[in-house]
Design an enzyme around this catalytic site. Structure first.
Site, PDB file in Angstrom:
ATOM      1  N   LYS A 129      -3.000  -0.255  -0.728  1.00 33.94           N
ATOM      2  CA  LYS A 129      -2.550  -1.316  -1.825  1.00 33.94           C
ATOM      3  C   LYS A 129      -1.091  -1.113  -1.999  1.00 33.94           C
ATOM      4  O   LYS A 129      -1.016  -0.023  -2.659  1.00 33.94           O
ATOM      5  CB  LYS A 129      -3.595  -1.453  -3.063  1.00 33.94           C
ATOM      6  CG  LYS A 129      -3.163  -2.653  -3.832  1.00 33.94           C
ATOM      7  CD  LYS A 129      -4.266  -2.826  -4.903  1.00 33.94           C
ATOM      8  CE  LYS A 129      -3.765  -3.775  -6.051  1.00 33.94           C
ATOM      9  NZ  LYS A 129      -4.839  -3.652  -6.892  1.00 33.94           N
ATOM     10  N   SER A 154      -6.606  -8.160  -8.207  1.00 36.10           N
ATOM     11  CA  SER A 154      -5.340  -8.173  -7.698  1.00 36.10           C
ATOM     12  C   SER A 154      -5.443  -7.281  -6.189  1.00 36.10           C
ATOM     13  O   SER A 154      -4.442  -7.062  -5.361  1.00 36.10           O
ATOM     14  CB  SER A 154      -4.364  -7.271  -8.482  1.00 36.10           C
ATOM     15  OG  SER A 154      -4.717  -5.990  -8.507  1.00 36.10           O
ATOM     16  N   SER A 203     -10.428  -5.413 -10.563  1.00 34.54           N
ATOM     17  CA  SER A 203      -9.488  -5.706  -9.351  1.00 34.54           C
ATOM     18  C   SER A 203     -10.092  -4.954  -7.785  1.00 34.54           C
ATOM     19  O   SER A 203      -9.235  -5.488  -6.902  1.00 34.54           O
ATOM     20  CB  SER A 203      -7.923  -5.203  -9.499  1.00 34.54           C
ATOM     21  OG  SER A 203      -7.497  -6.226 -10.284  1.00 34.54           O
TER      22      SER A 203
END
Length: 471
Positions: A71, A147, A171
């Protein structure tokens, strides 16, 4: 067909000589190139470098040859842009690997690139202005969650078997629920944030992964876990490896079932149906399930978490502006991020002190529930997965309206630092996956993984999204 294997099966096939590492990595690259134009899950790649590393020889670790994505938030891969999904940081390039990435590499994993994220992790959907929206592989008109939506979409689409993710309010768990994956948020301090100091946000945010299977998540946590000397805090040492704990019988558990929240959003019938079905399954497996009142109020959790995350946001943006030698421009950050920045700039030391005290008080409140129950069960999301555009950071009022709904059941376990997992369980009315959340006391990842293994066996979920689903 390697894209249908989980990480453990991929590593075993490589070790047995059934397939070469290069073939596995080339298939993952081809799948990213085929699907990413539509899904927009992967934003930066290092395919040539990855293949060169394969040809040079990889460390003989437990996941040797398994491709992985990282990520683009809070974790760095040498040579790749490190933007946090924000235009303010768009020209940043990592000059080092984060400790977590180094651990992946030592385990023999092959880093192929980085995944899309909401700007600075501030949205429960992944549709940043910088990288554009990531689409849910189950239904392209819908959000993959946030996210860590880029990572979840990539794993669900079979680009890679596992991907790094982080969780400051849900997230890992929110995109896992949206994309039909298993997602575990570990205990506070389980995975070191080095070399990036996490300051206040580190109390509520942590790193791990999204995965198709429980055993992948357990093994990857073994690879990632463990403090570095000097870390500010560390999670309790587990009794055994997480892979071994996941295979153990969890015994007869006392499960507290939470279906609503005091002062919180009304739970939609689809996730309510899923969590009640999960409770019945747990009872059929021999566990004792008791419906209880939630030991917290979501608005208090949201305020407390907001102060800690907001203070960190202001510090990060101010440091970047000092580096650039200029004030914040109108197009540097998204309107929602700008609203948060301006709001939290007025924080005082006393505000932060009060928030830190409230973190402890909420921890004691929720911790008391674990004297009567081994595990807490709730929906992961109060509502089904939203369409893209529902949480629009260009219109801050829409994020305020919907974000608290998304994190109502998840954020409390960030504030307390306790581990929690989202387990795939059924579909909503549109055919998208649903998730149910289980939480345990601090250091209880092994118990959660053991329970998840039994749930996975009793009610298996699909390992890949049906990519021919229409919009």
């Amino acid at each position: 067909m390697a894209h249908r294997w989980d990480a453990v099966a991929t590593a075993a096939a490589i070790a047995d000589g059934e397939v070469s590492i290069r073939a596995v990595v080339e298939e993952a690259i081809a799948r990213i190139e085929k699907l990413n134009g539509e899904l927009n899950a992967v934003i930066h790649t290092r395919f040539d470098e990855a293949l060169a590393e394969v040809d040079a020889g990889l460390p003989d670790g437990p996941l040797r040859g398994v491709p992985v994505l990282v990520k683009d938030l809070g974790t760095e891969v040498t040579g790749l842009p490190h933007t946090g999904g924000s235009r303010l940081f768009a020209d940043g390039v990592a000059t080092r690997d984060s400790e977590l990435v180094r651990r992946y590499r030592r385990a023999g994993m092959v880093v192929l690139g980085t995944t899309n994220t909401a700007e600075l992790g501030l949205n429960a959907s992944t549709e940043p202005t910088l990288g554009g929206p990531t689409r849910n592989p189950w239904h392209r008109a819908y959000s993959p969650g946030g996210s860590s939506g880029g990572s979840a979409a990539a794993v669900s689409a079979g680009m890679v078997p596992v991907a790094h993710a982080s969780d400051g309010g849900g997230s890992i768990r929110i995109p896992s629920a949206a994309c039909g994956l298993f997602g575990l948020k570990p205990s506070r301090g389980r995975v070191s944030p080095a070399p990036r100091p996490s300051t206040l946000s580190g109390l509520v945010s942590g790193h791990h992964a999204v995965a198709r299977t429980v055993r992948d998540s357990a093994l990857l946590l073994d690879i990632a876990a463990g403090p570095l000397p000097g870390d500010a805090y560390a999670a309790p040492t587990p009794a055994d490896s997480f892979a071994a704990l996941a295979r153990r019988d969890p015994g007869r558990l006392r499960i507290g079932l939470i279906t609503s929240l005091p002062g919180g959003p009304a739970v939609h019938p689809d996730p309510e149906r899923a969590v009640l079905a999960a409770a019945r399954l747990c009872e059929s497996l021999g566990h004792e399930v008791t419906e209880i009142t939630a030991p917290y109020r979501p608005e208090e959790v949201g305020h407390t978490s907001g102060v800690l995350m907001g203070g960190d946001l202001v510090a990060r943006i101010d440091a970047r502006l000092a580096q650039l030698g200029r004030p914040l421009a109108d197009d540097d950050v998204e309107p929602f991020t700008r609203v948060l920045y301006e709001h939290y700039r007025s924080l005082t030391g006393a505000d932060v002190s009060r928030a830190l005290s409230r973190v402890q008080e909420i921890g004691w409140q929720v911790g008391a529930a674990f004297t009567a129950y081994d595990v807490l069960l709730s929906p992961t999301l109060a509502r089904p997965t939203p369409r893209l555009g529902t949480l629009d950071t260009r219109r801050p009022e829409t994020v305020y309206e919907h974000a608290s709904v998304c994190s109502a059941f998840t954020s409390v376990h960030n504030v307390t630092g306790m581990p929690a997992m989202s387990v795939p369980f059924g579909r909503d009315g549109e055919g998208l996956p649903l998730g149910v959340q289980f939480a345990a006391g601090l250091g209880g990842e092994g118990l959660l993984l053991a329970l998840a293994t039994r749930l996975e066996q009793a009610a298996p979920w699909e390992l890949n999204a049906p990519l021919d689903a229409s919009d």
